[in-house]
Design a protein around this motif. Structure first.
Motif, PDB file in Angstrom:
ATOM      1  N   LEU A  45       0.866  -1.189   0.000  1.00 21.28           N
ATOM      2  CA  LEU A  45       0.000   0.000   0.000  1.00 21.28           C
ATOM      3  C   LEU A  45       0.895   1.229   0.000  1.00 21.28           C
ATOM      4  O   LEU A  45       2.022   1.178   0.504  1.00 21.28           O
ATOM      5  CB  LEU A  45      -0.886   0.017   1.253  1.00 21.28           C
ATOM      6  N   TYR A  46       0.396   2.337  -0.539  1.00 20.39           N
ATOM      7  CA  TYR A  46       1.186   3.572  -0.543  1.00 20.39           C
ATOM      8  C   TYR A  46       1.258   4.173   0.859  1.00 20.39           C
ATOM      9  O   TYR A  46       0.290   4.076   1.630  1.00 20.39           O
ATOM     10  CB  TYR A  46       0.545   4.620  -1.461  1.00 20.39           C
ATOM     11  N   ALA A  47       2.383   4.805   1.160  1.00 18.18           N
ATOM     12  CA  ALA A  47       2.452   5.619   2.372  1.00 18.18           C
ATOM     13  C   ALA A  47       1.677   6.903   2.101  1.00 18.18           C
ATOM     14  O   ALA A  47       1.693   7.414   0.984  1.00 18.18           O
ATOM     15  CB  ALA A  47       3.904   5.949   2.703  1.00 18.18           C
ATOM     16  N   LEU A  48       0.984   7.410   3.113  1.00 15.45           N
ATOM     17  CA  LEU A  48       0.175   8.617   2.921  1.00 15.45           C
ATOM     18  C   LEU A  48       1.028   9.832   2.600  1.00 15.45           C
ATOM     19  O   LEU A  48       0.578  10.769   1.971  1.00 15.45           O
ATOM     20  CB  LEU A  48      -0.640   8.900   4.186  1.00 15.45           C
ATOM     21  N   GLY A  49       2.252   9.832   3.098  1.00 11.98           N
ATOM     22  CA  GLY A  49       3.121  10.980   2.843  1.00 11.98           C
ATOM     23  C   GLY A  49       3.279  11.820   4.096  1.00 11.98           C
ATOM     24  O   GLY A  49       4.261  11.677   4.817  1.00 11.98           O
ATOM     25  N   ASP A  50       2.271  12.636   4.377  1.00 11.60           N
ATOM     26  CA  ASP A  50       2.390  13.591   5.498  1.00 11.60           C
ATOM     27  C   ASP A  50       2.289  12.961   6.878  1.00 11.60           C
ATOM     28  O   ASP A  50       2.622  13.584   7.875  1.00 11.60           O
ATOM     29  CB  ASP A  50       1.267  14.644   5.406  1.00 11.60           C
ATOM     30  N   ILE A  51       1.749  11.749   6.950  1.00 15.27           N
ATOM     31  CA  ILE A  51       1.555  11.102   8.261  1.00 15.27           C
ATOM     32  C   ILE A  51       2.309   9.770   8.260  1.00 15.27           C
ATOM     33  O   ILE A  51       2.148   8.983   7.328  1.00 15.27           O
ATOM     34  CB  ILE A  51       0.049  10.788   8.494  1.00 15.27           C
ATOM     35  N   PRO A  52       3.140   9.506   9.281  1.00 12.92           N
ATOM     36  CA  PRO A  52       3.799   8.196   9.312  1.00 12.92           C
ATOM     37  C   PRO A  52       2.740   7.087   9.324  1.00 12.92           C
ATOM     38  O   PRO A  52       1.727   7.214  10.019  1.00 12.92           O
ATOM     39  CB  PRO A  52       4.583   8.206  10.633  1.00 12.92           C
ATOM     40  N   MET A  53       2.961   6.026   8.586  1.00 12.56           N
ATOM     41  CA  MET A  53       1.956   4.977   8.493  1.00 12.56           C
ATOM     42  C   MET A  53       1.717   4.287   9.826  1.00 12.56           C
ATOM     43  O   MET A  53       0.646   3.756  10.075  1.00 12.56           O
ATOM     44  CB  MET A  53       2.348   3.961   7.409  1.00 12.56           C
ATOM     45  N   SER A  54       2.749   4.308  10.694  1.00 10.89           N
ATOM     46  CA  SER A  54       2.559   3.692  12.018  1.00 10.89           C
ATOM     47  C   SER A  54       1.442   4.408  12.780  1.00 10.89           C
ATOM     48  O   SER A  54       0.707   3.777  13.541  1.00 10.89           O
ATOM     49  CB  SER A  54       3.864   3.714  12.807  1.00 10.89           C
ATOM     50  N   SER A  55       1.283   5.726  12.563  1.00 11.41           N
ATOM     51  CA  SER A  55       0.189   6.453  13.221  1.00 11.41           C
ATOM     52  C   SER A  55      -1.116   6.234  12.459  1.00 11.41           C
ATOM     53  O   SER A  55      -2.173   6.056  13.057  1.00 11.41           O
ATOM     54  CB  SER A  55       0.463   7.961  13.252  1.00 11.41           C
ATOM     55  N   ALA A  56      -1.014   6.248  11.130  1.00 12.27           N
ATOM     56  CA  ALA A  56      -2.231   6.144  10.306  1.00 12.27           C
ATOM     57  C   ALA A  56      -2.956   4.816  10.512  1.00 12.27           C
ATOM     58  O   ALA A  56      -4.173   4.758  10.359  1.00 12.27           O
ATOM     59  CB  ALA A  56      -1.878   6.329   8.837  1.00 12.27           C
ATOM     60  N   VAL A  57      -2.212   3.749  10.828  1.00 11.31           N
ATOM     61  CA  VAL A  57      -2.880   2.440  10.946  1.00 11.31           C
ATOM     62  C   VAL A  57      -3.007   1.973  12.400  1.00 11.31           C
ATOM     63  O   VAL A  57      -3.358   0.827  12.650  1.00 11.31           O
ATOM     64  CB  VAL A  57      -2.179   1.343  10.094  1.00 11.31           C
ATOM     65  N   GLU A  58      -2.752   2.871  13.328  1.00  8.16           N
ATOM     66  CA  GLU A  58      -2.835   2.510  14.742  1.00  8.16           C
ATOM     67  C   GLU A  58      -4.224   1.931  15.064  1.00  8.16           C
ATOM     68  O   GLU A  58      -5.243   2.523  14.721  1.00  8.16           O
ATOM     69  CB  GLU A  58      -2.564   3.751  15.605  1.00  8.16           C
ATOM     70  N   GLY A  59      -4.246   0.763  15.666  1.00  6.05           N
ATOM     71  CA  GLY A  59      -5.503   0.125  16.064  1.00  6.05           C
ATOM     72  C   GLY A  59      -6.212  -0.594  14.925  1.00  6.05           C
ATOM     73  O   GLY A  59      -7.254  -1.215  15.124  1.00  6.05           O
ATOM     74  N   LYS A  60      -5.669  -0.531  13.703  1.00  5.10           N
ATOM     75  CA  LYS A  60      -6.325  -1.176  12.560  1.00  5.10           C
ATOM     76  C   LYS A  60      -5.673  -2.527  12.265  1.00  5.10           C
ATOM     77  O   LYS A  60      -4.526  -2.755  12.634  1.00  5.10           O
ATOM     78  CB  LYS A  60      -6.197  -0.304  11.304  1.00  5.10           C
ATOM     79  N   THR A  61      -6.403  -3.373  11.561  1.00  4.99           N
ATOM     80  CA  THR A  61      -5.859  -4.656  11.107  1.00  4.99           C
ATOM     81  C   THR A  61      -5.558  -4.516   9.628  1.00  4.99           C
ATOM     82  O   THR A  61      -6.474  -4.305   8.831  1.00  4.99           O
ATOM     83  CB  THR A  61      -6.893  -5.779  11.341  1.00  4.99           C
ATOM     84  N   VAL A  62      -4.278  -4.595   9.265  1.00  5.41           N
ATOM     85  CA  VAL A  62      -3.900  -4.360   7.873  1.00  5.41           C
ATOM     86  C   VAL A  62      -3.536  -5.694   7.199  1.00  5.41           C
ATOM     87  O   VAL A  62      -2.693  -6.431   7.712  1.00  5.41           O
ATOM     88  CB  VAL A  62      -2.674  -3.406   7.780  1.00  5.41           C
TER      89      VAL A  62
END
Ligand code: GP9
Length: 411
Positions: free
Chosen positions: A92-109
């Motif tokens: 998946l692409y990284a969002l860019g402005d937000i580290p992905m570790s924060s963007a997916v916190e609590g989610k199941t990827v």
């Protein structure tokens, strides 16, 4: 809307895998998997010699009996190293402005560790810094790794930058892998090397294990960078030795790649050295974002260079093909580089959003949505972009948006 995103993306994937014969499919099915992420390692160092001395002799050797992809580009955003970990495991692409570790916190990827875990593999990630850095504890949970090993496991002896030296990290990683092996379960290990981290201050005693730079490189940024990567290569060579000794080398799928760019300098002296290395001006972003990718596939004894352009998003689909994993029901944005002749790699954050690289040129967007420039990969000649390129840019932007919405939709 979610359904639509998935369907469109899957259609893209289906189209891209129809490009050619399915090669190498399942060659590493059921094998152990080790994926090594090398800190700040750029492609130009592979097979580079300075005054006759190779910078990365161990990686060079690995390319000789592996699939070697010289035209791969980093796609990380603000989360740098941790974004590379995310993209490699998810496509998946990284969002860019937000580290992905924060963007997916609590989610199941959906991810490589999750898929392999479901097949009974032990899945673990190894990194010498504290797991709290980059919020990795949450990232690893979201990605579905069974175990992580961080500073607590590796200790604090022989430290370089944020953690123990790569030598110690690889030795202790092999000890753990040998334990996994004894438990009779297959494993997937994602190993994050760290010693070649900016600002590349290698302790004096470690310099004995590097190539020994000529005088003109002393006290330069480029010199320190090359020395740090030369040490990282030395430590990687030790890892190969440990794995061989533990009987874990030959029959394992081993993937090695650089996470992101490492050269950050504008000084005239450094530019001069880069010019000496490249035989021309160092070009940002094409030279800058170019990272190595090497895959040692069990059963392949003769190395092959695959020129297809790729990005971090393509590592998972490429590994999945050789592992015989079916990704047809998973949303991924990359392609299997062993079965794709044409590929387009979208970049954002470290280059203007809309930048892409294909097999012939790099495209940089212009001031409006309808213009830009193309720089040819071979000649580095630059021309105004064609209408086709502008359309490709819009297609890439669409995929990025789809990826972003997909990440947002995950629970
Ligand atoms: C430290 C390391 C940081 O844990 O991963 O790397 P960076 O993202 O700064 O390159």
């Amino acid at each position: 809307a979610e359904q639509k995103i998935s369907a469109e993306t899957l259609e893209k994937k289906r189209r891209s895998t129809q490009n050619g014969p399915i090669r190498l499919k399942g060659m590493a099915e059921g094998k152990n998997v080790i994926i090594v992420q090398l800190e700040s390692v750029q492609q130009f160092l592979i097979n580079l010699e300075i005054d006759g001395k190779p910078v990365t002799p161990n990686l060079n050797k690995l390319t000789k009996n592996s699939l070697y992809f010289p035209n791969v580009y980093t796609q990380v955003g603000k989360g740098n190293t941790s974004d590379a970990e995310f993209i490699t495991n998810t496509s998946l692409y990284a969002l860019g402005d937000i580290p992905m570790s924060s963007a997916v916190e609590g989610k199941t990827v959906p991810s490589l560790p999750r898929v392999l875990g479901q097949l009974g593999y032990q899945t673990a990630t190894f990194h010498a810094n504290s797991v709290s850095f980059w919020n990795r504890k949450n990232l690893y949970k979201s990605l579905g790794f069974n175990h992580y090993y961080d500073k607590k496991y590796f200790g604090t002896s022989d430290v370089i930058s944020y953690g123990v030296s790569d030598e110690v990290m690889y030795r202790k990683t092999t000890e753990k892998l040998a334990e996994f092996h004894e438990s009779n379960r297959k494993f997937y290990a994602h190993v994050i090397a760290l010693s070649s981290h900016f600002p590349y201050r290698l302790p004096e005693e470690k310099k004995n294990d590097t190539l020994g730079l000529p005088k003109r490189y002393k006290d330069t940024f480029v010199g320190s960078y090359i020395e740090a990567v030369s040490y990282a290569d030395y430590a990687f060579g030790r890892f190969v030795d440990h794995l061989k000794k533990a009987g874990l080398y030959d029959d394992t799928l081993i993937v090695v790649y650089g996470d992101h760019q490492g050269v950050q300098t504008k000084s005239p002296k450094d530019q001069e050295l880069l010019k000496e290395i490249f035989g021309r001006e160092y070009y940002n972003p094409l030279d800058h974002l170019n990272i190595p990718l090497i895959m040692k596939v069990p059963g392949i004894t003769k190395g092959r260079t695959i020129e297809t352009t790729g990005g971090l998003v393509d590592i998972y689909p490429t590994a999945a093909n050789v592992l015989g994993l079916d990704l047809s029901k998973q949303v991924v944005f990359g392609n299997d580089l062993t079965n794709t002749d044409k590929n387009t790699v979208g970049i954002r954050f470290y280059a203007p959003t809309g930048t892409f690289i294909n097999e012939r040129f790099g495209f940089l967007p212009g001031k409006t949505k309808n213009d830009g420039i193309e720089t040819f990969l071979k000649s580095r000649k630059t021309i105004p972009a064609s209408e086709d390129s502008v359309n490709s840019m819009n297609q890439i932007l669409k995929y990025m948006k789809q990826s972003d919405s997909y990440v947002e939709s995950l629970k």
